[in-house]
Scaffold this active site. Structure first.
Site, PDB file in Angstrom:
ATOM      1  N   ASP A 161      -6.949   4.323  -4.620  1.00 30.34           N
ATOM      2  CA  ASP A 161      -7.637   4.231  -3.326  1.00 30.34           C
ATOM      3  C   ASP A 161      -8.229   5.634  -3.116  1.00 30.34           C
ATOM      4  O   ASP A 161      -8.412   6.365  -4.104  1.00 30.34           O
ATOM      5  CB  ASP A 161      -6.656   3.839  -2.206  1.00 30.34           C
ATOM      6  CG  ASP A 161      -7.355   3.401  -0.913  1.00 30.34           C
ATOM      7  OD1 ASP A 161      -7.792   2.249  -0.826  1.00 30.34           O
ATOM      8  OD2 ASP A 161      -7.483   4.233   0.019  1.00 30.34           O
TER       9      ASP A 161
ATOM     10  N   LYS B 193       0.860  -1.192   0.000  1.00 27.91           N
ATOM     11  CA  LYS B 193       0.000   0.000   0.000  1.00 27.91           C
ATOM     12  C   LYS B 193       0.888   1.231   0.000  1.00 27.91           C
ATOM     13  O   LYS B 193       2.042   1.166   0.447  1.00 27.91           O
ATOM     14  CB  LYS B 193      -0.873   0.029   1.257  1.00 27.91           C
ATOM     15  CG  LYS B 193      -2.077   0.932   1.158  1.00 27.91           C
ATOM     16  CD  LYS B 193      -3.233   0.228   0.481  1.00 27.91           C
ATOM     17  CE  LYS B 193      -4.381   1.153   0.165  1.00 27.91           C
ATOM     18  NZ  LYS B 193      -5.558   0.394  -0.291  1.00 27.91           N
TER      19      LYS B 193
HETATM   20  P1  NDP Z   1     -12.850   7.873  -3.231  1.00 27.94           P
HETATM   21  O1  NDP Z   1     -11.801   8.876  -3.031  1.00 27.94           O
HETATM   22  O2  NDP Z   1     -13.352   7.592  -4.602  1.00 27.94           O
HETATM   23  O3  NDP Z   1     -14.133   8.225  -2.347  1.00 27.94           O
HETATM   24  C1  NDP Z   1     -14.057   8.341  -0.969  1.00 27.94           C
HETATM   25  C2  NDP Z   1     -15.405   8.800  -0.451  1.00 27.94           C
HETATM   26  O4  NDP Z   1     -15.411   8.717   0.968  1.00 27.94           O
HETATM   27  C3  NDP Z   1     -15.683  10.252  -0.801  1.00 27.94           C
HETATM   28  O5  NDP Z   1     -17.068  10.441  -0.965  1.00 27.94           O
HETATM   29  C4  NDP Z   1     -15.161  10.992   0.421  1.00 27.94           C
HETATM   30  O6  NDP Z   1     -15.783  12.242   0.637  1.00 27.94           O
HETATM   31  C5  NDP Z   1     -15.501  10.020   1.536  1.00 27.94           C
HETATM   32  N1  NDP Z   1     -14.480  10.151   2.597  1.00 27.94           N
HETATM   33  C6  NDP Z   1     -13.162   9.994   2.450  1.00 27.94           C
HETATM   34  N2  NDP Z   1     -12.500  10.230   3.586  1.00 27.94           N
HETATM   35  C7  NDP Z   1     -13.415  10.561   4.469  1.00 27.94           C
HETATM   36  C8  NDP Z   1     -13.351  10.921   5.815  1.00 27.94           C
HETATM   37  N3  NDP Z   1     -12.183  11.018   6.470  1.00 27.94           N
HETATM   38  N4  NDP Z   1     -14.499  11.168   6.458  1.00 27.94           N
HETATM   39  C9  NDP Z   1     -15.680  11.078   5.805  1.00 27.94           C
HETATM   40  N5  NDP Z   1     -15.807  10.752   4.508  1.00 27.94           N
HETATM   41  C10 NDP Z   1     -14.693  10.495   3.842  1.00 27.94           C
HETATM   42  O7  NDP Z   1     -12.304   6.538  -2.556  1.00 27.94           O
HETATM   43  P2  NDP Z   1     -12.778   5.029  -2.769  1.00 27.94           P
HETATM   44  O8  NDP Z   1     -14.241   4.972  -3.016  1.00 27.94           O
HETATM   45  O9  NDP Z   1     -11.857   4.401  -3.732  1.00 27.94           O
HETATM   46  O10 NDP Z   1     -12.446   4.405  -1.336  1.00 27.94           O
HETATM   47  C11 NDP Z   1     -13.392   4.373  -0.276  1.00 27.94           C
HETATM   48  C12 NDP Z   1     -12.984   3.306   0.722  1.00 27.94           C
HETATM   49  O11 NDP Z   1     -12.951   2.031   0.073  1.00 27.94           O
HETATM   50  C13 NDP Z   1     -11.598   3.473   1.342  1.00 27.94           C
HETATM   51  O12 NDP Z   1     -11.617   2.972   2.651  1.00 27.94           O
HETATM   52  C14 NDP Z   1     -10.724   2.576   0.481  1.00 27.94           C
HETATM   53  O13 NDP Z   1      -9.579   2.163   1.168  1.00 27.94           O
HETATM   54  C15 NDP Z   1     -11.677   1.425   0.246  1.00 27.94           C
HETATM   55  N6  NDP Z   1     -11.408   0.568  -0.902  1.00 27.94           N
HETATM   56  C16 NDP Z   1     -11.264   1.083  -2.161  1.00 27.94           C
HETATM   57  C17 NDP Z   1     -11.048   0.243  -3.229  1.00 27.94           C
HETATM   58  C18 NDP Z   1     -10.966   0.732  -4.617  1.00 27.94           C
HETATM   59  O14 NDP Z   1     -10.852  -0.089  -5.532  1.00 27.94           O
HETATM   60  N7  NDP Z   1     -11.035   2.027  -4.882  1.00 27.94           N
HETATM   61  C19 NDP Z   1     -10.897  -1.212  -3.037  1.00 27.94           C
HETATM   62  C20 NDP Z   1     -11.134  -1.656  -1.687  1.00 27.94           C
HETATM   63  C21 NDP Z   1     -11.360  -0.776  -0.683  1.00 27.94           C
HETATM   64  P3  NDP Z   1     -15.350  13.536  -0.233  1.00 27.94           P
HETATM   65  O15 NDP Z   1     -16.013  13.354  -1.550  1.00 27.94           O
HETATM   66  O16 NDP Z   1     -15.873  14.674   0.548  1.00 27.94           O
HETATM   67  O17 NDP Z   1     -13.881  13.492  -0.320  1.00 27.94           O
HETATM   68  O1  2IT Z   2      -7.947  -1.399  -0.751  1.00 30.86           O
HETATM   69  C1  2IT Z   2      -7.882  -1.919  -1.882  1.00 30.86           C
HETATM   70  O2  2IT Z   2      -7.999  -3.140  -2.047  1.00 30.86           O
HETATM   71  C2  2IT Z   2      -7.670  -1.042  -3.037  1.00 30.86           C
HETATM   72  N1  2IT Z   2      -7.591   0.176  -2.870  1.00 30.86           N
HETATM   73  C3  2IT Z   2      -7.493  -1.627  -4.412  1.00 30.86           C
HETATM   74  C4  2IT Z   2      -6.092  -2.115  -4.596  1.00 30.86           C
HETATM   75  C5  2IT Z   2      -5.752  -2.576  -5.986  1.00 30.86           C
HETATM   76  O3  2IT Z   2      -4.555  -2.899  -6.151  1.00 30.86           O
HETATM   77  O4  2IT Z   2      -6.585  -2.622  -6.876  1.00 30.86           O
END
Ligand code: NDP
Ligand code: 2IT
Length: 457
Positions: free
Chosen positions: A173, A133
């Site tokens: 992420d 990560k």
């Molecule tokens: P994005 O940046 O696309 O979206 C994040 C969302 O969560 C936004 O709406 C953001 O609000 C909100 N957010 C972020 N931080 C905070 C905070 N501190 N407090 C409140 N709201 C918050 O990220 P992802 O959708 O990619 O990721 C979301 C979660 O999923 C994370 O925990 C990530 O680690 C996990 N994840 C992501 C994967 C992926 O493939 N992308 C895979 C597996 C897990 P705002 O719009 O205001 O910034």
């Molecule tokens: O938390 C996660 O699994 C991710 N942000 C996706 C990682 C990846 O390599 O696609």
């Protein structure tokens, strides 16, 4: 006996205490390790030889942790310095693999907790990927495209010496999506002077990205939930009221698939607050606000003035006080506190599906499980994103593309298999439908086998 009457195996207790004393200031990292180690007790009891092999000590110590300076010049001509990280946690079963997070809260503890979770998640996918990560305390919010590009180029100028398609493969992420991956890829290619498609995943479709990667984490979460609901009373999403935190990549596509399955999604949020629309969330509008305009979710009210907006005012986010059947935390770590879990239970929630990484505090998870709520644990339920990243890597190696349906079908199969692995491990140790423990045990068992086989490394 530890607090709450839980029996602590001496070896796991020793390792946990060691992790606590060695990483005193890393509270998220300690939290992630504690959750895993406490669930592993029945397996550790069965394998006393692990202690002599220092199996757990090796799992909690990253193979490598890189921290670096990232300077760039902003649009005003000011030089700004950020800190970049990459933790290459485990290469036991494949090249390091995991996302990059750009968010002001990023620090060593957060990167290590995410990297540690990633080892187990990636093992659950059944695909050959290790755990890693990275990220930076850079905040992409409010920055121009030019600033984002310059930051990404500077970040990659250092990161490139540590990664490669068979070494370490970053992806997105929080704060890192297709735009950022594009700039990172461009700079990598320029420095290395080679077209190494598989060095990053989540790429744009025009230069090596996989169909369905954008949708994969959210879709995968719903596939996992579908299996979990089916296995517990043959339930479905049809007609269920669903609340989803976040409005980013994971939340949006979880919402899309839940709607396809007939759910009634009534609330979504961003870091400032949440929208409650009892008529049902207008997903096309959310996509327009968050994906196209990169704006605030409260703009939803401009189109739907009858919806309600609640601002976040404390660590107990208002979205968790809305009555629903299913809660999908898809924003960030520790977004469901014990207080929020109590509200969910009091409101009759039946299941919580973790789209975000470690979205429930330890106390919240314990409370939900103690109240017989079905919990789909992050490292299993959100593994669809990284699994599809691995499918992107395969396509890049083959110099070939699968169509959307092919990737989506593979993703669905993988999520079904992950659910069954969690279920099987939970049953084996008489843990009922505690899939939190089931996921940790299933992943650990595979990793332990690989570690024993590879000797002392
Ligand atoms: P994005 O940046 O696309 O979206 C994040 C969302 O969560 C936004 O709406 C953001 O609000 C909100 N957010 C972020 N931080 C905070 C905070 N501190 N407090 C409140 N709201 C918050 O990220 P992802 O959708 O990619 O990721 C979301 C979660 O999923 C994370 O925990 C990530 O680690 C996990 N994840 C992501 C994967 C992926 O493939 N992308 C895979 C597996 C897990 P705002 O719009 O205001 O910034
Ligand atoms: O938390 C996660 O699994 C991710 N942000 C996706 C990682 C990846 O390599 O696609």
């Amino acid at each position: 006996m530890s607090k709450k009457g839980r029996v602590m195996n001496k070896y796991t207790e020793k390792v946990l205490n060691f992790v606590k004393s060695k990483n005193e200031n890393e509270k998220e990292y300690i939290q992630a390790v504690e959750e895993v180690l406490t669930s592993l007790e029945p397996v550790i009891n069965e394998h006393p030889e692990y202690e002599n092999l220092a199996l757990l000590e090796r799992m909690v110590e990253p193979e490598r942790l890189i921290s670096f300076r990232v300077p760039y010049i902003n649009d005003e001509g000011q030089v700004i310095v950020h800190r970049g990280y990459r933790v290459q946690f485990s290469s036991l079963i494949g090249p390091y693999k995991g996302g990059l997070r750009f968010h002001p809260s990023v620090n060593q503890s957060i990167i290590k907790f995410l990297g540690f979770e990633q080892i187990f998640k990636n093992a659950l996918t059944g695909l050959p990927i290790g755990g890693g990560k990275g990220g930076s305390d850079f905040d992409p919010k409010g920055k121009s495209d030019n600033e984002i590009m310059k930051f990404c180029q500077s970040f990659m100028t250092e990161l490139q010496r540590h990664i490669g398609k068979d070494i370490d493969v970053p992806a997105g992420d929080i704060g890192v999506g297709e735009r950022e991956i594009g700039y990172l890829f461009g700079q990598y290619k320029r420095i290395k002077d080679t077209y190494e498609g598989g060095v990053l995943t989540g790429k744009g479709l025009s230069y090596g990205g996989s169909l369905a990667r954008k949708e994969a984490t959210g879709f995968g979460l719903i596939y996992f939930m579908r299996e979990m609901l089916k296995a517990n009373g043959n339930q479905t999403f049809q007609g269920k009221k669903v609340i989803i935190s976040g409005a980013g990549n994971v939340a949006i596509y979880a919402c899309q698939k839940a709607l396809e399955y007939g759910a009634d999604v009534i609330a979504m949020s961003d870091s400032k607050g949440c929208i409650y629309d009892e008529k049902g969330i207008d997903l096309a509008l959310i996509k327009q606000i968050k994906e196209e305009k990169r704006a605030r979710i409260f703009e939803y009210l401009k189109v739907h003035p009858e919806a309600k907006y609640y601002e976040n005012q404390s660590e107990d986010f208002p979205i968790w006080a809305i009555k629903a059947d299913i809660a999908l935390p898809c924003a960030t770590q520790n977004e469901i506190t014990l207080n929020s879990a109590k509200k969910l239970v009091a409101n009759g929630i039946i299941a919580v599906g973790e789209g975000a990484n470690m979205p429930c505090t330890k106390e919240a998870t314990e409370y939900l499980l103690a109240n017989n709520i079905l919990v789909a644990p992050a490292k299993a339920a959100n593994a669809g994103g990284v699994a599809t990243s691995a499918i992107e890597m395969s396509q890049n190696s083959m110099r070939y593309y699968f169509n959307f349906e092919e990737v989506n079908n593979k993703l669905d199969d993988i999520m079904v298999n992950i659910f069954h692995a969690c279920q099987k491990s939970a049953l084996k140790y008489n843990l009922g439908n505690n899939y939190v423990a089931g996921a940790n045990i299933a992943a650990f068992s595979k990793l332990a086998k690989a570690m024993k086989a590879q000797g002392v490394v």
